[in-house]
Design a protein around this motif. Structure first.
Motif, PDB file in Angstrom:
ATOM      1  N   CYS A  27     -19.218 -43.551  10.190  1.00  0.00           N
ATOM      2  CA  CYS A  27     -20.382 -42.968  10.353  1.00  0.00           C
ATOM      3  C   CYS A  27     -20.559 -41.933   9.491  1.00  0.00           C
ATOM      4  O   CYS A  27     -20.028 -41.070   9.176  1.00  0.00           O
ATOM      5  CB  CYS A  27     -20.627 -42.413  11.812  1.00  0.00           C
ATOM      6  SG  CYS A  27     -22.194 -42.093  12.119  1.00  0.00           S
ATOM      7  N   TYR A  28     -21.658 -42.294   8.320  1.00  0.00           N
ATOM      8  CA  TYR A  28     -21.736 -41.115   7.309  1.00  0.00           C
ATOM      9  C   TYR A  28     -23.454 -41.040   7.043  1.00  0.00           C
ATOM     10  O   TYR A  28     -24.083 -41.915   7.353  1.00  0.00           O
ATOM     11  CB  TYR A  28     -21.071 -41.611   6.180  1.00  0.00           C
ATOM     12  CG  TYR A  28     -21.023 -42.987   5.644  1.00  0.00           C
ATOM     13  CD1 TYR A  28     -22.094 -43.592   4.936  1.00  0.00           C
ATOM     14  CD2 TYR A  28     -19.945 -43.673   6.116  1.00  0.00           C
ATOM     15  CE1 TYR A  28     -22.113 -44.851   4.608  1.00  0.00           C
ATOM     16  CE2 TYR A  28     -20.248 -45.127   5.724  1.00  0.00           C
ATOM     17  CZ  TYR A  28     -21.304 -45.616   5.107  1.00  0.00           C
ATOM     18  OH  TYR A  28     -21.286 -46.924   4.829  1.00  0.00           O
ATOM     19  N   VAL A  51     -28.631 -47.966  11.857  1.00  0.00           N
ATOM     20  CA  VAL A  51     -29.152 -47.021  11.062  1.00  0.00           C
ATOM     21  C   VAL A  51     -30.248 -46.220  11.548  1.00  0.00           C
ATOM     22  O   VAL A  51     -30.886 -46.602  12.427  1.00  0.00           O
ATOM     23  CB  VAL A  51     -30.178 -47.643   9.542  1.00  0.00           C
ATOM     24  CG1 VAL A  51     -30.791 -46.566   9.135  1.00  0.00           C
ATOM     25  CG2 VAL A  51     -28.980 -48.345   8.870  1.00  0.00           C
ATOM     26  N   LEU A  52     -29.973 -44.631  11.357  1.00  0.00           N
ATOM     27  CA  LEU A  52     -31.255 -43.788  11.844  1.00  0.00           C
ATOM     28  C   LEU A  52     -31.616 -42.935  10.755  1.00  0.00           C
ATOM     29  O   LEU A  52     -30.994 -42.442  10.097  1.00  0.00           O
ATOM     30  CB  LEU A  52     -30.659 -42.785  13.102  1.00  0.00           C
ATOM     31  CG  LEU A  52     -31.597 -41.681  13.067  1.00  0.00           C
ATOM     32  CD1 LEU A  52     -32.799 -42.140  13.907  1.00  0.00           C
ATOM     33  CD2 LEU A  52     -30.724 -40.655  14.330  1.00  0.00           C
ATOM     34  N   ILE A  53     -32.913 -43.098  10.408  1.00  0.00           N
ATOM     35  CA  ILE A  53     -33.669 -42.309   9.257  1.00  0.00           C
ATOM     36  C   ILE A  53     -34.037 -40.897   9.964  1.00  0.00           C
ATOM     37  O   ILE A  53     -34.743 -40.622  10.886  1.00  0.00           O
ATOM     38  CB  ILE A  53     -34.974 -42.828   8.928  1.00  0.00           C
ATOM     39  CG1 ILE A  53     -34.797 -44.474   8.534  1.00  0.00           C
ATOM     40  CG2 ILE A  53     -35.542 -42.136   7.619  1.00  0.00           C
ATOM     41  CD1 ILE A  53     -33.859 -44.830   7.400  1.00  0.00           C
ATOM     42  N   VAL A  54     -33.306 -39.856   9.137  1.00  0.00           N
ATOM     43  CA  VAL A  54     -33.489 -38.595   9.423  1.00  0.00           C
ATOM     44  C   VAL A  54     -34.105 -37.848   8.575  1.00  0.00           C
ATOM     45  O   VAL A  54     -34.943 -36.726   8.868  1.00  0.00           O
ATOM     46  CB  VAL A  54     -31.927 -37.886   9.712  1.00  0.00           C
ATOM     47  CG1 VAL A  54     -31.078 -38.424  10.651  1.00  0.00           C
ATOM     48  CG2 VAL A  54     -31.541 -37.825   8.142  1.00  0.00           C
ATOM     49  N   VAL A  94     -33.187 -39.907   3.668  1.00  0.00           N
ATOM     50  CA  VAL A  94     -31.652 -39.579   4.435  1.00  0.00           C
ATOM     51  C   VAL A  94     -31.496 -40.399   5.449  1.00  0.00           C
ATOM     52  O   VAL A  94     -32.481 -40.352   6.291  1.00  0.00           O
ATOM     53  CB  VAL A  94     -31.307 -38.116   4.443  1.00  0.00           C
ATOM     54  CG1 VAL A  94     -29.794 -37.976   5.081  1.00  0.00           C
ATOM     55  CG2 VAL A  94     -31.525 -37.375   3.183  1.00  0.00           C
ATOM     56  N   TYR A  95     -30.458 -41.230   5.725  1.00  0.00           N
ATOM     57  CA  TYR A  95     -30.268 -41.784   7.056  1.00  0.00           C
ATOM     58  C   TYR A  95     -28.782 -41.780   7.402  1.00  0.00           C
ATOM     59  O   TYR A  95     -27.993 -41.615   6.658  1.00  0.00           O
ATOM     60  CB  TYR A  95     -30.771 -43.097   6.956  1.00  0.00           C
ATOM     61  CG  TYR A  95     -29.871 -44.160   5.916  1.00  0.00           C
ATOM     62  CD1 TYR A  95     -28.809 -44.910   6.514  1.00  0.00           C
ATOM     63  CD2 TYR A  95     -30.539 -44.334   4.633  1.00  0.00           C
ATOM     64  CE1 TYR A  95     -28.429 -45.717   5.712  1.00  0.00           C
ATOM     65  CE2 TYR A  95     -29.996 -45.346   3.948  1.00  0.00           C
ATOM     66  CZ  TYR A  95     -28.756 -45.891   4.274  1.00  0.00           C
ATOM     67  OH  TYR A  95     -28.158 -46.954   3.468  1.00  0.00           O
ATOM     68  N   ILE A  96     -28.635 -41.669   8.783  1.00  0.00           N
ATOM     69  CA  ILE A  96     -27.253 -41.985   9.461  1.00  0.00           C
ATOM     70  C   ILE A  96     -27.056 -43.389   9.247  1.00  0.00           C
ATOM     71  O   ILE A  96     -28.049 -44.250   9.857  1.00  0.00           O
ATOM     72  CB  ILE A  96     -27.218 -41.454  10.548  1.00  0.00           C
ATOM     73  CG1 ILE A  96     -27.524 -39.955  10.562  1.00  0.00           C
ATOM     74  CG2 ILE A  96     -25.725 -41.565  11.438  1.00  0.00           C
ATOM     75  CD1 ILE A  96     -27.610 -39.041  12.085  1.00  0.00           C
ATOM     76  N   CYS A  97     -25.819 -43.806   8.839  1.00  0.00           N
ATOM     77  CA  CYS A  97     -25.333 -45.101   8.819  1.00  0.00           C
ATOM     78  C   CYS A  97     -23.980 -45.486   9.642  1.00  0.00           C
ATOM     79  O   CYS A  97     -23.057 -44.681   9.302  1.00  0.00           O
ATOM     80  CB  CYS A  97     -25.110 -45.604   7.434  1.00  0.00           C
ATOM     81  SG  CYS A  97     -24.632 -47.227   7.188  1.00  0.00           S
ATOM     82  N   LEU A  98     -23.981 -46.156  10.708  1.00  0.00           N
ATOM     83  CA  LEU A  98     -23.100 -46.448  11.482  1.00  0.00           C
ATOM     84  C   LEU A  98     -22.696 -47.738  11.242  1.00  0.00           C
ATOM     85  O   LEU A  98     -23.206 -48.574  11.617  1.00  0.00           O
ATOM     86  CB  LEU A  98     -23.318 -46.129  12.847  1.00  0.00           C
ATOM     87  CG  LEU A  98     -22.315 -46.424  13.969  1.00  0.00           C
ATOM     88  CD1 LEU A  98     -21.185 -45.866  14.018  1.00  0.00           C
ATOM     89  CD2 LEU A  98     -22.894 -46.330  15.538  1.00  0.00           C
ATOM     90  N   ASN A  99     -21.526 -48.030  10.969  1.00  0.00           N
ATOM     91  CA  ASN A  99     -20.884 -49.433  10.553  1.00  0.00           C
ATOM     92  C   ASN A  99     -19.643 -49.579  11.739  1.00  0.00           C
ATOM     93  O   ASN A  99     -18.781 -48.764  11.588  1.00  0.00           O
ATOM     94  CB  ASN A  99     -20.445 -49.855   9.126  1.00  0.00           C
ATOM     95  CG  ASN A  99     -21.642 -49.568   8.134  1.00  0.00           C
ATOM     96  OD1 ASN A  99     -22.655 -50.074   8.513  1.00  0.00           O
ATOM     97  ND2 ASN A  99     -21.274 -49.274   7.149  1.00  0.00           N
ATOM     98  N   VAL A 100     -19.864 -50.813  12.415  1.00  0.00           N
ATOM     99  CA  VAL A 100     -18.665 -50.807  13.218  1.00  0.00           C
ATOM    100  C   VAL A 100     -18.184 -52.382  13.324  1.00  0.00           C
ATOM    101  O   VAL A 100     -19.139 -53.615  13.453  1.00  0.00           O
ATOM    102  CB  VAL A 100     -19.320 -50.669  14.747  1.00  0.00           C
ATOM    103  CG1 VAL A 100     -18.426 -50.856  15.922  1.00  0.00           C
ATOM    104  CG2 VAL A 100     -20.370 -49.427  14.888  1.00  0.00           C
ATOM    105  N   ALA A 142     -27.711 -42.259  20.850  1.00  0.00           N
ATOM    106  CA  ALA A 142     -26.027 -42.775  20.820  1.00  0.00           C
ATOM    107  C   ALA A 142     -25.795 -42.835  19.305  1.00  0.00           C
ATOM    108  O   ALA A 142     -24.613 -42.160  19.129  1.00  0.00           O
ATOM    109  CB  ALA A 142     -25.972 -44.090  21.167  1.00  0.00           C
ATOM    110  N   ILE A 143     -26.455 -43.009  18.363  1.00  0.00           N
ATOM    111  CA  ILE A 143     -25.994 -43.038  16.969  1.00  0.00           C
ATOM    112  C   ILE A 143     -25.740 -41.488  16.599  1.00  0.00           C
ATOM    113  O   ILE A 143     -24.870 -40.945  15.860  1.00  0.00           O
ATOM    114  CB  ILE A 143     -27.086 -43.511  16.062  1.00  0.00           C
ATOM    115  CG1 ILE A 143     -27.146 -45.218  16.024  1.00  0.00           C
ATOM    116  CG2 ILE A 143     -26.665 -43.256  14.498  1.00  0.00           C
ATOM    117  CD1 ILE A 143     -28.331 -45.847  15.513  1.00  0.00           C
TER     118      ILE A 143
END
Length: 294
Positions: A27-28, A51-54, A94-100, A142-143
């Motif tokens: 997650c970055y 993805v969450l756009i912050v 800027v977005y948070i990217c969570l790869n699982v 949750a992200i």
């Protein structure tokens, strides 16, 4: 952490290892404009992406579809789907990217029933995550929690992450999206990846349209239709753009020069390389080189 130049293999599969020390995930926060290309180029990976756009807004392309995601919204991108991202309207996105990794989402006993059907579905390349819908808000929240857990690493944070991942997946199930499985769509996806694979192996050589079409076992006209539908450009224009993309890394090497780079990435004319580079990057290769090495 931001990955500014993730590695992609010759068939566009991203080779970045998406994992923490202990977990098969990562997650970055990503600032799109800070990527070496100024955008996130076309790629795919086996991991699910959330993805969450912050900040700002982003233009995503997933397979052949484009959509704009606003601040506070998000996206689920399915395993194996081609995707790319641009900063929409220079908003400093800027977005948070969570790869699982798919096997990590739920326990092995539940994988066949709850995860594999989504991976195989041909009508689910992505889902828009809207905070106005409860299931979407739950996933977006949750992200954020997973991002905080990885950054701060409180006691037992790995177990807390698995709880949040189960919550995310349960809410994907709750949204009730009907799944479809079409052999034709699977074949189209495979052929497109075969053609891209061939280009990324041979980009430094002379490339003809017949070569690309043959790699996908298609006629010339069908090959062009595939590229126009998915990438919105001709096959040979894609080759030219990909060569420019590959030149960026070479130009950042102190000992390189523009002519050598042009021939290394497959252009047979320095002036043509400069012209194409200027159209894509809005500057000459020499200006780019000086800027990156200053």
């Amino acid at each position: 952490m931001q990955i500014k130049d993730f590695v992609i293999d010759r068939n566009l599969k991203e080779l970045t290892e998406h994992r923490t020390v202990a977990l098969p995930m990562a997650c970055y926060e990503t600032t799109i404009k800070q990527n070496i290309n100024g955008y996130i180029p076309l790629h795919w990976h086996d991991e699910f992406q959330f993805v969450l756009i912050v900040k700002g807004e982003a233009l995503f392309q997933i397979n052949d579809e484009k959509l704009t995601i606003q601040e506070g919204e998000g996206l689920f991108i399915n395993s194996g789907c081609l995707h790319m991202v641009e900063d929409q309207n220079n908003t400093g996105c800027v977005y948070i990217c969570l790869n699982v990794a798919p096997p990590f989402v739920v326990s092995q006993e539940l994988y066949t029933a709850y995860v594999n059907p989504l991976i195989q579905a041909t009508n689910l390349p992505y889902l828009h995550l809207d905070s106005k819908q409860l299931w979407g808000k739950n996933i977006l929240d949750a992200i954020v929690k997973i991002n905080q857990l990885i950054r701060h690493k409180p006691p037992y944070y790995e177990m807390d992450i698995t709880v949040e991942l189960t919550l995310i997946w349960k809410n994907l199930m709750i949204n009730g999206f009907p799944l479809e499985y079409e052999q034709v769509e699977m074949l189209k996806s495979r052929r497109m990846k075969q053609m891209l694979n061939w280009i990324h192996t041979h980009y430094a050589e002379k490339i003809l349209l017949d070569d690309i079409a043959s790699a996908g076992q298609l006629s010339r006209s069908e090959c062009c239709r595939y590229f126009k539908r998915i990438l919105k450009k001709t096959p040979l224009n894609y080759v030219s753009d990909y060569r420019i993309q590959k030149s960026l890394i070479l130009l950042q090497q102190a000992e390189s020069n523009v002519t050598e780079v042009a021939y290394q990435v497959g252009f047979n004319s320095t002036s043509y390389f400069i012209d194409k580079f200027r159209k894509v990057m809005n500057m000459t290769p020499l200006t780019y080189k000086k800027h990156k090495n200053s």
